[in-house]
Design a protein around this motif. Structure first.
Motif, PDB file in Angstrom:
ATOM      1  N   ALA A  90       0.812  -1.224   0.000  1.00 28.32           N
ATOM      2  CA  ALA A  90       0.000   0.000   0.000  1.00 28.32           C
ATOM      3  C   ALA A  90       0.847   1.277   0.000  1.00 28.32           C
ATOM      4  CB  ALA A  90      -0.939  -0.007   1.202  1.00 28.32           C
ATOM      5  N   GLU A  91       1.983   1.246   0.715  1.00 26.97           N
ATOM      6  CA  GLU A  91       2.794   2.468   0.866  1.00 26.97           C
ATOM      7  C   GLU A  91       3.561   2.820  -0.401  1.00 26.97           C
ATOM      8  OE1 GLU A  91       1.868   0.516   4.577  1.00 26.97           O
ATOM      9  OE2 GLU A  91       3.021  -0.227   2.872  1.00 26.97           O
ATOM     10  N   LEU A  92       3.819   1.827  -1.243  1.00 23.77           N
ATOM     11  CA  LEU A  92       4.583   2.068  -2.472  1.00 23.77           C
ATOM     12  C   LEU A  92       3.681   2.563  -3.586  1.00 23.77           C
ATOM     13  CD1 LEU A  92       7.012  -1.004  -2.712  1.00 23.77           C
ATOM     14  CD2 LEU A  92       7.489   1.281  -1.809  1.00 23.77           C
ATOM     15  N   SER A  93       4.266   3.281  -4.529  1.00 29.44           N
ATOM     16  CA  SER A  93       3.493   3.736  -5.694  1.00 29.44           C
ATOM     17  C   SER A  93       3.174   2.552  -6.599  1.00 29.44           C
ATOM     18  CB  SER A  93       4.293   4.772  -6.483  1.00 29.44           C
ATOM     19  OG  SER A  93       5.431   4.147  -7.083  1.00 29.44           O
ATOM     20  N   VAL A  94       2.252   2.777  -7.509  1.00 30.03           N
ATOM     21  CA  VAL A  94       1.920   1.746  -8.501  1.00 30.03           C
ATOM     22  C   VAL A  94       3.176   1.369  -9.283  1.00 30.03           C
ATOM     23  CG1 VAL A  94       0.646   1.340 -10.664  1.00 30.03           C
ATOM     24  CG2 VAL A  94      -0.506   2.397  -8.693  1.00 30.03           C
ATOM     25  N   LYS A  95       3.931   2.379  -9.671  1.00 27.54           N
ATOM     26  CA  LYS A  95       5.160   2.149 -10.440  1.00 27.54           C
ATOM     27  C   LYS A  95       6.136   1.271  -9.668  1.00 27.54           C
ATOM     28  CE  LYS A  95       8.817   4.640 -12.906  1.00 27.54           C
ATOM     29  NZ  LYS A  95       9.386   5.974 -13.194  1.00 27.54           N
ATOM     30  N   ASP A  96       6.325   1.579  -8.377  1.00 25.35           N
ATOM     31  CA  ASP A  96       7.269   0.810  -7.565  1.00 25.35           C
ATOM     32  C   ASP A  96       6.764  -0.608  -7.295  1.00 25.35           C
ATOM     33  OD1 ASP A  96       9.035   2.893  -7.519  1.00 25.35           O
ATOM     34  OD2 ASP A  96       8.451   3.629  -5.534  1.00 25.35           O
ATOM     35  N   ASN A  97       5.465  -0.760  -7.129  1.00 22.60           N
ATOM     36  CA  ASN A  97       4.891  -2.103  -6.974  1.00 22.60           C
ATOM     37  C   ASN A  97       5.174  -2.945  -8.207  1.00 22.60           C
ATOM     38  OD1 ASN A  97       2.993  -3.122  -4.646  1.00 22.60           O
ATOM     39  ND2 ASN A  97       2.685  -0.905  -4.736  1.00 22.60           N
ATOM     40  N   LEU A  98       4.952  -2.365  -9.387  1.00 24.23           N
ATOM     41  CA  LEU A  98       5.190  -3.099 -10.634  1.00 24.23           C
ATOM     42  C   LEU A  98       6.670  -3.446 -10.793  1.00 24.23           C
ATOM     43  CD1 LEU A  98       2.900  -1.180 -13.167  1.00 24.23           C
ATOM     44  CD2 LEU A  98       2.540  -3.489 -12.275  1.00 24.23           C
ATOM     45  N   ALA A  99       7.538  -2.562 -10.306  1.00 27.00           N
ATOM     46  CA  ALA A  99       8.989  -2.767 -10.479  1.00 27.00           C
ATOM     47  C   ALA A  99       9.521  -3.921  -9.630  1.00 27.00           C
ATOM     48  CB  ALA A  99       9.735  -1.484 -10.131  1.00 27.00           C
ATOM     49  N   MET A 129       0.322   5.675 -12.079  1.00 29.93           N
ATOM     50  CA  MET A 129       1.710   5.267 -11.783  1.00 29.93           C
ATOM     51  C   MET A 129       2.311   5.934 -10.542  1.00 29.93           C
ATOM     52  SD  MET A 129       3.117   2.880 -13.495  1.00 29.93           S
ATOM     53  CE  MET A 129       3.295   2.017 -15.040  1.00 29.93           C
ATOM     54  N   SER A 130       2.047   7.212 -10.338  1.00 24.52           N
ATOM     55  CA  SER A 130       2.684   7.916  -9.223  1.00 24.52           C
ATOM     56  C   SER A 130       1.864   7.838  -7.928  1.00 24.52           C
ATOM     57  CB  SER A 130       2.927   9.379  -9.598  1.00 24.52           C
ATOM     58  OG  SER A 130       1.682   9.998  -9.902  1.00 24.52           O
ATOM     59  N   GLN A 131       0.642   7.300  -8.014  1.00 27.92           N
ATOM     60  CA  GLN A 131      -0.194   7.174  -6.816  1.00 27.92           C
ATOM     61  C   GLN A 131       0.253   6.008  -5.951  1.00 27.92           C
ATOM     62  OE1 GLN A 131      -4.336   8.359  -9.025  1.00 27.92           O
ATOM     63  NE2 GLN A 131      -4.516   7.134  -7.179  1.00 27.92           N
ATOM     64  N   SER A 132      -0.025   6.105  -4.663  1.00 31.14           N
ATOM     65  CA  SER A 132       0.279   4.966  -3.788  1.00 31.14           C
ATOM     66  C   SER A 132      -0.742   3.865  -4.059  1.00 31.14           C
ATOM     67  CB  SER A 132       0.217   5.382  -2.320  1.00 31.14           C
ATOM     68  OG  SER A 132      -1.124   5.608  -1.930  1.00 31.14           O
ATOM     69  N   ALA A 133      -0.307   2.618  -3.937  1.00 30.39           N
ATOM     70  CA  ALA A 133      -1.204   1.484  -4.186  1.00 30.39           C
ATOM     71  C   ALA A 133      -2.378   1.501  -3.206  1.00 30.39           C
ATOM     72  CB  ALA A 133      -0.438   0.170  -4.073  1.00 30.39           C
ATOM     73  N   GLY A 134      -2.142   2.054  -2.004  1.00 31.68           N
ATOM     74  CA  GLY A 134      -3.194   2.120  -0.999  1.00 31.68           C
ATOM     75  C   GLY A 134      -4.354   3.025  -1.386  1.00 31.68           C
ATOM     76  N   SER A 135      -4.111   3.931  -2.335  1.00 29.72           N
ATOM     77  CA  SER A 135      -5.174   4.868  -2.751  1.00 29.72           C
ATOM     78  C   SER A 135      -6.039   4.299  -3.880  1.00 29.72           C
ATOM     79  CB  SER A 135      -4.559   6.200  -3.207  1.00 29.72           C
ATOM     80  OG  SER A 135      -3.877   6.019  -4.447  1.00 29.72           O
ATOM     81  N   LEU A 136      -5.688   3.109  -4.376  1.00 27.30           N
ATOM     82  CA  LEU A 136      -6.430   2.516  -5.488  1.00 27.30           C
ATOM     83  C   LEU A 136      -7.731   1.878  -5.004  1.00 27.30           C
ATOM     84  CD1 LEU A 136      -3.564   0.645  -7.415  1.00 27.30           C
ATOM     85  CD2 LEU A 136      -4.369   2.980  -7.773  1.00 27.30           C
ATOM     86  N   GLY A 138     -10.489  -1.311  -5.067  1.00 32.17           N
ATOM     87  CA  GLY A 138     -10.258  -2.756  -4.975  1.00 32.17           C
ATOM     88  C   GLY A 138      -9.948  -3.379  -6.322  1.00 32.17           C
ATOM     89  N   GLY A 139     -10.678  -2.984  -7.343  1.00 31.57           N
ATOM     90  CA  GLY A 139     -10.449  -3.518  -8.684  1.00 31.57           C
ATOM     91  C   GLY A 139      -9.085  -3.141  -9.229  1.00 31.57           C
ATOM     92  N   GLU A 140      -8.684  -1.883  -8.981  1.00 31.99           N
ATOM     93  CA  GLU A 140      -7.375  -1.420  -9.447  1.00 31.99           C
ATOM     94  C   GLU A 140      -6.246  -2.147  -8.721  1.00 31.99           C
ATOM     95  OE1 GLU A 140      -9.038   3.067 -10.497  1.00 31.99           O
ATOM     96  OE2 GLU A 140      -7.904   2.728  -8.660  1.00 31.99           O
ATOM     97  N   ARG A 141      -6.442  -2.412  -7.427  1.00 33.83           N
ATOM     98  CA  ARG A 141      -5.414  -3.160  -6.676  1.00 33.83           C
ATOM     99  C   ARG A 141      -5.288  -4.581  -7.222  1.00 33.83           C
ATOM    100  NH1 ARG A 141      -7.358  -0.463  -2.080  1.00 33.83           N
ATOM    101  NH2 ARG A 141      -8.668  -2.219  -1.456  1.00 33.83           N
ATOM    102  N   GLN A 142      -6.417  -5.171  -7.603  1.00 35.63           N
ATOM    103  CA  GLN A 142      -6.368  -6.525  -8.157  1.00 35.63           C
ATOM    104  C   GLN A 142      -5.646  -6.527  -9.499  1.00 35.63           C
ATOM    105  OE1 GLN A 142      -7.527  -9.368  -6.393  1.00 35.63           O
ATOM    106  NE2 GLN A 142      -6.116 -10.111  -7.921  1.00 35.63           N
ATOM    107  N   MET A 143      -5.907  -5.511 -10.319  1.00 35.53           N
ATOM    108  CA  MET A 143      -5.197  -5.378 -11.606  1.00 35.53           C
ATOM    109  C   MET A 143      -3.698  -5.216 -11.375  1.00 35.53           C
ATOM    110  SD  MET A 143      -7.825  -2.804 -13.584  1.00 35.53           S
ATOM    111  CE  MET A 143      -9.574  -3.168 -13.622  1.00 35.53           C
ATOM    112  N   LEU A 144      -3.351  -4.442 -10.345  1.00 31.53           N
ATOM    113  CA  LEU A 144      -1.933  -4.225 -10.018  1.00 31.53           C
ATOM    114  C   LEU A 144      -1.277  -5.535  -9.569  1.00 31.53           C
ATOM    115  CD1 LEU A 144       0.513  -2.410  -9.552  1.00 31.53           C
ATOM    116  CD2 LEU A 144      -0.470  -1.736  -7.338  1.00 31.53           C
ATOM    117  N   ALA A 145      -1.981  -6.305  -8.753  1.00 32.50           N
ATOM    118  CA  ALA A 145      -1.430  -7.582  -8.274  1.00 32.50           C
ATOM    119  C   ALA A 145      -1.196  -8.542  -9.437  1.00 32.50           C
ATOM    120  CB  ALA A 145      -2.385  -8.207  -7.255  1.00 32.50           C
TER     121      ALA A 145
END
Length: 236
Positions: A90-99, A129-136, A138-145
């Motif tokens: 949650a604390e990391l950005s979308v970009k950092d999660n993907l990385a 990309m620059s948002q924290s994963a925690g701000s997404l 539920g559907g967006e978090r699942q897409m990120l995972a």
């Protein structure tokens, strides 16, 4: 390549969570594991991905045993486990999660290419990309995972309840994406789902678990059209 599970038995403390389970999933196939809450679905997936030990039995991918291996070693060998959307950091950005998944991959050009493919698959992630994963949502978090797992270029994808807590429209989108990935990437997918009907609609094969045991294995189409299965597991 295929996933072969034979006589797998898993204990959860004093409880036998999975009892003598056997099934096979050939390469490029999607198998849906369905069953009521407490059937042992998640325990089975966690064991196949190295997060839990089995009491007995065997499980192999491409002829190599996967039991007792560390989760990170299995991931590097092409087996990725995606738990529900809470698995993102949650604390990391979308970009950092993907990385994260690309950190151990040597081919950085392909990591970049895989990241671009994920953004094409889930355009909303590109906008976040620059948002924290925690701000997404539920559907967006699942897409990120799911997207994060795909950057590892997996051969076997173990998906645990991707539809959990999501709106029907988002569930449909996630399911259709999973189905397209199987064809496009020749992926082998084991999908554990409470949403039995949605899972069977996109699956090649259905495996019905009840109280830790396999009670039925058949083509997804046959299970969907079986009146006994429909009344017991699909609610109609």
């Amino acid at each position: 390549m295929s996933l072969i599970v034979e006589g797998l038995t898993i204990d959860h403390g004093a409880i036998r969570a999975i009892n003598n389970v056997s099934f096979k999933v050939p390469q490029g196939q999607l198998a849906a594991i369905i069953g009521a809450n407490g059937a042992g679905k998640t325990t089975l997936l966690r064991t196949l991905s190295g997060l839990k030990d089995a009491a007995s039995g065997s499980a192999s991918w491409n002829g190599v045993s996967i039991l007792g291996k560390r989760a990170e070693d299995l991931a590097r060998s092409g087996i990725m486990h995606v738990s529900d959307g809470k698995s993102v950091i949650a604390e990391l950005s979308v970009k950092d999660n993907l990385a994260l998944t690309g950190l151990w991959r040597k081919d950085k050009k392909d990591v970049a290419a895989a990241t671009n493919e994920v953004v094409e698959l889930f355009p909303i992630l590109g906008q976040r990309m620059s948002q924290s994963a925690g701000s997404l949502s539920g559907g967006e978090r699942q897409m990120l995972a799911i997207g994060r797992a795909l950057i590892a270029r997996p051969k076997l994808l173990l998906l645990d309840e991707p539809s959990l807590g999501l709106a029907p429209l988002i569930v449909e989108q996630i399911f259709q994406t999973i189905k397209s990935l199987v064809k496009k990437m020749d992926l082998t997918v084991v999908l554990v789902e409470q949403n039995a009907m949605g899972a069977l609609k996109i699956a090649d094969e259905g495996i019905v678990l009840s109280l830790g045991s396999v009670v039925l294995i058949d083509s997804a189409e046959k299970l969907l059209n079986d009146p006994a299965v429909r009344s017991a597991y699909l609610g109609f």
